[in-house]
Design a protein around this motif. Structure first.
Motif, PDB file in Angstrom:
ATOM      1  N   ARG A 124       0.778  -1.072  -0.117  1.00 26.06           N
ATOM      2  CA  ARG A 124       0.139  -0.108  -0.021  1.00 26.06           C
ATOM      3  C   ARG A 124       0.890   1.149   0.157  1.00 26.06           C
ATOM      4  O   ARG A 124       0.277   2.081  -0.336  1.00 26.06           O
ATOM      5  CB  ARG A 124      -0.980   0.116   1.377  1.00 26.06           C
TER       6      ARG A 124
ATOM      7  N   ARG B  16      -9.211   8.999   7.583  1.00 26.20           N
ATOM      8  CA  ARG B  16      -8.984   7.542   7.685  1.00 26.20           C
ATOM      9  C   ARG B  16      -7.328   7.191   8.053  1.00 26.20           C
ATOM     10  O   ARG B  16      -6.548   8.060   7.107  1.00 26.20           O
ATOM     11  CB  ARG B  16      -9.442   6.775   6.590  1.00 26.20           C
ATOM     12  N   VAL B  17      -7.140   6.444   8.864  1.00 21.48           N
ATOM     13  CA  VAL B  17      -5.717   5.920   8.848  1.00 21.48           C
ATOM     14  C   VAL B  17      -5.354   5.061   7.666  1.00 21.48           C
ATOM     15  O   VAL B  17      -4.287   5.443   7.065  1.00 21.48           O
ATOM     16  CB  VAL B  17      -5.414   5.262  10.135  1.00 21.48           C
ATOM     17  N   ARG B  18      -6.284   4.197   7.303  1.00 20.80           N
ATOM     18  CA  ARG B  18      -6.068   3.349   6.252  1.00 20.80           C
ATOM     19  C   ARG B  18      -6.805   4.030   4.726  1.00 20.80           C
ATOM     20  O   ARG B  18      -8.028   3.798   5.173  1.00 20.80           O
ATOM     21  CB  ARG B  18      -6.084   1.992   6.375  1.00 20.80           C
ATOM     22  N   PRO B  19      -6.233   4.542   3.903  1.00 20.60           N
ATOM     23  CA  PRO B  19      -7.036   4.704   3.053  1.00 20.60           C
ATOM     24  C   PRO B  19      -8.057   3.736   2.520  1.00 20.60           C
ATOM     25  O   PRO B  19      -7.395   2.620   2.038  1.00 20.60           O
ATOM     26  CB  PRO B  19      -6.249   5.498   1.758  1.00 20.60           C
ATOM     27  N   LYS B  20      -9.487   4.207   2.173  1.00 18.83           N
ATOM     28  CA  LYS B  20     -10.207   3.054   1.805  1.00 18.83           C
ATOM     29  C   LYS B  20      -9.885   2.670   0.380  1.00 18.83           C
ATOM     30  O   LYS B  20      -9.870   1.699  -0.164  1.00 18.83           O
ATOM     31  CB  LYS B  20     -11.531   3.541   2.001  1.00 18.83           C
ATOM     32  N   THR B  28      -2.155  11.947   0.538  1.00 23.39           N
ATOM     33  CA  THR B  28      -3.197  12.205   1.797  1.00 23.39           C
ATOM     34  C   THR B  28      -2.452  11.814   2.790  1.00 23.39           C
ATOM     35  O   THR B  28      -1.607  11.381   3.097  1.00 23.39           O
ATOM     36  CB  THR B  28      -4.289  11.280   1.642  1.00 23.39           C
ATOM     37  N   GLY B  30      -3.505   9.891   5.091  1.00 18.43           N
ATOM     38  CA  GLY B  30      -3.385   8.338   5.506  1.00 18.43           C
ATOM     39  C   GLY B  30      -2.292   7.969   4.853  1.00 18.43           C
ATOM     40  O   GLY B  30      -1.479   6.919   5.248  1.00 18.43           O
ATOM     41  N   LYS B  31      -1.849   8.305   3.533  1.00 19.09           N
ATOM     42  CA  LYS B  31      -0.733   7.808   2.703  1.00 19.09           C
ATOM     43  C   LYS B  31       0.541   8.015   3.336  1.00 19.09           C
ATOM     44  O   LYS B  31       1.311   7.235   3.496  1.00 19.09           O
ATOM     45  CB  LYS B  31      -0.854   8.427   1.290  1.00 19.09           C
ATOM     46  N   LEU B  33       1.028   8.705   6.528  1.00 16.07           N
ATOM     47  CA  LEU B  33       0.884   7.886   7.827  1.00 16.07           C
ATOM     48  C   LEU B  33       1.593   6.489   7.254  1.00 16.07           C
ATOM     49  O   LEU B  33       2.292   6.022   8.025  1.00 16.07           O
ATOM     50  CB  LEU B  33      -0.366   7.779   8.430  1.00 16.07           C
ATOM     51  N   LEU B  34       0.847   5.784   6.189  1.00 20.54           N
ATOM     52  CA  LEU B  34       1.453   4.656   6.062  1.00 20.54           C
ATOM     53  C   LEU B  34       3.000   4.455   5.745  1.00 20.54           C
ATOM     54  O   LEU B  34       3.829   3.642   6.195  1.00 20.54           O
ATOM     55  CB  LEU B  34       0.661   4.131   4.614  1.00 20.54           C
ATOM     56  N   THR B  37       4.800   4.572   8.790  1.00 22.33           N
ATOM     57  CA  THR B  37       4.809   3.319   9.488  1.00 22.33           C
ATOM     58  C   THR B  37       6.002   2.510   8.891  1.00 22.33           C
ATOM     59  O   THR B  37       6.684   1.750   9.480  1.00 22.33           O
ATOM     60  CB  THR B  37       3.537   2.616   9.270  1.00 22.33           C
TER      61      THR B  37
END
Lengths: 324, 297
Positions: A124, B16-20, B28, B30-31, B33-34, B37
């Protein structure tokens, strides 16, 4: 590589040409057997013969423990199942079996969960984050277990370890000089951390590649039908990954069941009874104290247990796969 | 991979933490943040090894100090370690790992090639035998292995270790090479032969290069497996002179039951890691493909 590039074809050179005429009908005389003979020989010597030997030893009475290393064993009398009776009625053995089962289960589940998590994450994130993480995972995978175990031993050591130091910084926590290895449960938890640490890279990378091979249309179709990411993962990704997961779980069980290095190093070559899993127990009995007939018996039981678990587990997984 | 393809209506940022849904080019939260991580996980994996290298370079009297970086660096651990017999252990390890890798390739290549190309009586029996040995591990058969090699009475435990490591890594090599050779169409070889190359030429110029990722994977697995092996090495070098012991066994010399020579232990660990890392760096790109080829179709 030169040796292999030139070596392998050379092995098949002469006969390959001679048998070209007969190749068409699909029978090629002795050539296939000549080519697989070396592999069969190595397997016979290294795997089949010792297997036969431990079965034989497990049925014999040990003459003398003192000279076990040099004792030929040829004249050992047949003892029937006496060794098995001794081992199976020993409460230490059952404690070791229980500990090994719990240790293996925890390790396999943890490393698979973390592996899947990182694999999904890898699929992802953007290119750079992905490449960085993969490079690091490959590095961790390449580092010998010996080395990572020592690093963890150092991090968790009671006087100098960084873990105690960092935990002690948290207000209200007093970990200064805490000995992680005084209690085998805590010690085994640390060992679990090293085992999982070493197992995650291979799992994450192969699962990442596995997820990458799932056709994007399927994922999209699921999404269009209104599936949440979790539903997509559960209903689409997991079933497609099932064959790969079977292989990886099988291998993980085999590896974690036989964990030796990590425990051996963490206990500086002298694992206390509370740290003994089957591999360690077998080594200290069969090799360390030279009770080789009992050691062989434990080996046979290990083998039976492992084969049993594997057959059961593989069948289970295939059943799940069929249902979905 | 979904990031690049999905054409979803852009979602309002944040939440959202995980983009749907994956978006095309927009950054974004979310991105971000990923990605963070991922970098954080990478950091966590690297830090302990950084600590190992730093500790190896830390002067002994600074071992107790709390600073993450030592005040001065001290290379003496890396120079004095060679006086402790470390070089001989390193040599033994190189011989064992190199030797068993060579044996595995020499033995597995012809067998895997032929079982992939032709059907013959006993073919499935052979592949089954190989698969079965993959399930076994040296741990269970240790006593048998020990007694076998005592009766062989070979001149050096290094030879025994080469054999054992080759044997227990053979299964994986045969299977992965078999998968690779099967995936290369025999027509390619035949075409080359029609064009005038010999069968061996076709093998050397077409098939082996195409199967290279598989060969490399088998090579790395065997080398790392043999390099890390401890249990059998421990058993077969019982009573052998110290210089015939591979690193995994020899490094125990720095660990006493009551005190540990951390400086040499870490210097030794760093050196023990180098060959494997070097091997990886040389052939890094081919490994990931090799690992997963044929696992999912």
């Amino acid at each position: 590589m030169t040796a292999t590039d030139t070596g392998a074809p050379a092995l098949g050179s002469g006969p390959a040409r001679r048998s070209r005429r007969r190749r068409r009908p699909g029978r090629s005389g002795r050539l296939p057997y000549l080519l697989i003979l070396p592999a069969v020989l190595v397997l016979l010597v290294v795997v089949v013969w010792p297997l036969f030997k431990i079965v034989q030893l497990s049925l014999q009475k040990q003459e003398s423990g003192k000279f076990a290393l040099f004792h030929s064993g040829a004249s050992s009398p047949f003892a029937g199942l006496a060794n098995f009776r001794t081992v199976l009625s020993d409460s230490t053995f059952w404690a070791v079996v229980g500990r090994t089962a719990a240790f293996t289960a925890i390790n396999v589940v943890l490393s698979l969960l973390i592996g899947i998590g990182i694999a999904v994450l890898l699929n992802r994130v953007s290119k750079w984050a992905r490449l960085t993480l993969i490079a690091v995972l490959l590095f961790v995978w390449a580092v010998p277990t010996t080395v990572s175990t020592q690093v963890f031993y150092w991090l968790f050591s009671n006087q100098l370890g960084a873990v105690n130091y960092l935990l002690d910084l948290i207000p209200g926590v007093h970990m200064q000089g805490h000995d992680w290895f005084a209690d085998p449960h805590q010690g085994l938890a640390v060992i679990t951390a090293v085992v999982v640490w070493g197992a995650v890279p291979l799992l994450a990378i192969s699962l990442h590649a596995g997820i990458g091979q799932i056709p994007k249309e399927i994922i999209e179709a699921a999404r269009c039908d209104g599936a949440t990411p979790w539903q997509t993962f559960r209903q689409v990704t997991l079933p497609v990954l099932a064959p790969l997961l079977v292989i990886l779980t099988t291998l993980s069980v085999i590896w974690d069941f036989g964990v030796f290095n990590q425990i051996w190093f963490m206990r500086t070559g002298h694992p206390e009874p509370g740290y003994q899993t089957v591999g360690i127990y077998m080594y200290s009995t069969g090799v360390g104290s030279s009770h080789y007939n009992v050691g062989a018996t434990i080996g046979v039981l290990m083998m039976l247990g492992l084969v049993g678990i594997m057959i059961f587990y593989i069948r289970q997984l295939f059943r799940i796969g069929d249902a979905e | 991979m979904a990031i690049a393809v999905t054409e979803a209506p852009p979602e309002p940022p944040a939440v959202r933490v995980r983009p749907k849904r994956a978006r095309r080019a927009r950054l974004t939260p979310g991105k971000v943040l990923l990605a963070l991580t991922a970098y954080a996980i990478a950091m966590i994996f690297v830090l302990p090894y950084a600590e190992m290298i730093i500790s190896a370079l830390r002067p002994p009297k600074e071992l107790l100090s709390r600073g993450y970086l030592p005040r001065h660096y001290d290379w003496s651990n890396f120079t004095s370690i060679w006086k402790t017999g470390f070089g001989q252990n390193l040599g033994a390890s190189l011989k064992v790992a190199g030797g068993s890798t060579l044996v595995v390739l020499l033995v597995a290549l012809p067998a895997a090639y032929y079982t992939a190309r032709r059907k013959f009586r006993g073919r499935s029996l052979f592949l089954l035998l190989v698969l079965a040995t993959q399930m076994f591990q040296p741990a269970a058969m240790l006593v048998g292995i020990q007694r076998e090699f005592i009766s062989f009475n070979l001149p050096s435990p290094i030879i025994s270790l080469i054999l054992v490591n080759a044997g227990f890594n053979l299964a994986f090599a045969v299977w992965i090479l078999n998968a690779y050779f099967s995936s290369i169409p025999a027509e390619l070889e035949e075409a080359a032969m029609v064009d005038g190359t010999s069968r061996l030429g076709a093998l050397g110029r077409i098939t082996l290069p195409l199967a290279l990722p598989g060969i490399v994977t088998a090579l790395i697995f065997t080398f790392i497996g043999a390099w890390n092996e401890l249990l059998v090495a421990l058993t077969l070098t019982l009573g052998a002179p110290d210089k015939q012991r591979p690193l995994t066994v020899g490094i125990n010399n720095y660990i006493g039951q009551y005190s540990i020579d951390w400086g040499h232990l870490f210097a030794g660990s760093v050196i023990a890691t180098l060959p494997v890392i070097a091997l990886f760096a040389l052939i890094e790109g081919k490994v990931v493909g090799g690992l997963t080829a044929g696992s999912i179709k």
